[in-house]
Design an enzyme around this catalytic site. Sequence first.
Site, short mmCIF file in Angstrom:
data_model
loop_
_atom_site.label_atom_id
_atom_site.label_comp_id
_atom_site.label_asym_id
_atom_site.label_seq_id
_atom_site.Cartn_x
_atom_site.Cartn_y
_atom_site.Cartn_z
N CYS A 17 -3.68 -3.82 0.67
CA CYS A 17 -3.52 -2.77 1.63
C CYS A 17 -3.70 -3.48 3.01
CB CYS A 17 -4.12 -1.52 1.17
SG CYS A 17 -6.17 -2.32 1.32
N GLU A 131 -19.22 0.79 -1.02
CA GLU A 131 -18.69 1.56 -0.12
C GLU A 131 -19.47 3.03 0.13
OE1 GLU A 131 -14.69 2.94 -0.09
OE2 GLU A 131 -14.97 4.72 1.22
N CYS A 200 -7.71 7.16 1.06
CA CYS A 200 -6.69 6.56 1.92
C CYS A 200 -5.39 6.32 1.48
CB CYS A 200 -7.14 4.99 2.48
SG CYS A 200 -6.90 3.85 0.90
N SER A 229 -12.80 -0.63 -8.00
CA SER A 229 -12.60 0.76 -8.14
C SER A 229 -11.44 1.27 -8.17
CB SER A 229 -13.67 1.45 -7.25
OG SER A 229 -13.81 2.56 -7.25
#
Length: 316
Positions: A17, A131, A200, A229
């Site tokens: 990404c 995160e 996202c 993840s």
Amino acid sequence: MKKQPLKVLLAAPRGFCAGVDRAIEIVEKALEKYGAPVYVRHEIVHNETVVSRLRDMGAVFVEELDEAPDDRPIIFSAHGVPKSVPSEAQRRNMIWLDATCPLVSKVHIETERHHSQGLEVLLIGHAGHPEVVGTLGQLPEGAITLIETEEDAETFVPRDATRLAYATQTTLSVDDTASIVAILKRRFPDIRLPHKDDICYATTNRQDAVKAIAEKSDALIVVGSQTSSNSKRLVEVGERHGCRFSVLTDSAEHLDWEALAAAQPETVGLTAGASAPESLVQGIVTALRERYDVTVEEVTTARENVTFKLPRALAS
Ligand code: 0CJ
Ligand code: F3S
């Protein structure tokens, strides 16, 4: 011996990404600018191949800042860091570069804003994931309540049911999160939602692409590391959408080829998590060609054109 025919449904989008592209480029550019070694706090992204390539180029991966010297640059991983990390780097006068994905930073900013407006903040996510540790660390300890499951959402007791907001980890299962959010909205109709979804675009698109191929596939191969993840979520999506043989593998070398053969697949779905390089996907296609008479069909469910700017110190 004649090879069995095999159709490969290649999910698109898959793999890197914009946040991962940027994070890797930050390490590469920092090595060019400052020379080796450059330190990286936590794996820059959760992928063994990416990490070992950067390690070979001179990056040194550490888990905490105190494992790095004052006089070498340090980069924070794409997953984000608690506020205490950049402040400590500043105190030690270190050169630090932040590879936190801008979409994670957006969640950090929104969380702070909700807190400063006096709202109690919930974070939907997985305990211990970097995160989540980073987002929890944007506010004083205990200010954010972590919601991991539907049960957590059912049993959470707010200070004031009308003064709530929630945020989420960016790489969650879209469907699981929707169920948790539905519970929160039912219990707390006034709860403040994220301005734009926190899961996202890359996570959403990769899960949608798996949904499109899973039912037609006898087996689904997801390329990604066990620590990733978002890659693990793709395996779950495959299983839930009709593909019982869904596996996560780091590369062709790691795949259990016997188990795949035993599933006697006529069609195999193939995708990659947001931190897995395309070369590893192509490695799987090559390895499949050695064993089967392969035809590849790409199934495209979205087109992506997102890019993120580099930090100013590295922009050329
Ligand atoms: O958390 C992120 C900003 C995603 C980074 C890219 O994926 P990966 O595999 O490094 O991280 P997750 O474990 O969060 O999916
Ligand atoms: Fe960012 Fe999503 Fe990738 S949060 S690092 S764009 S998986």
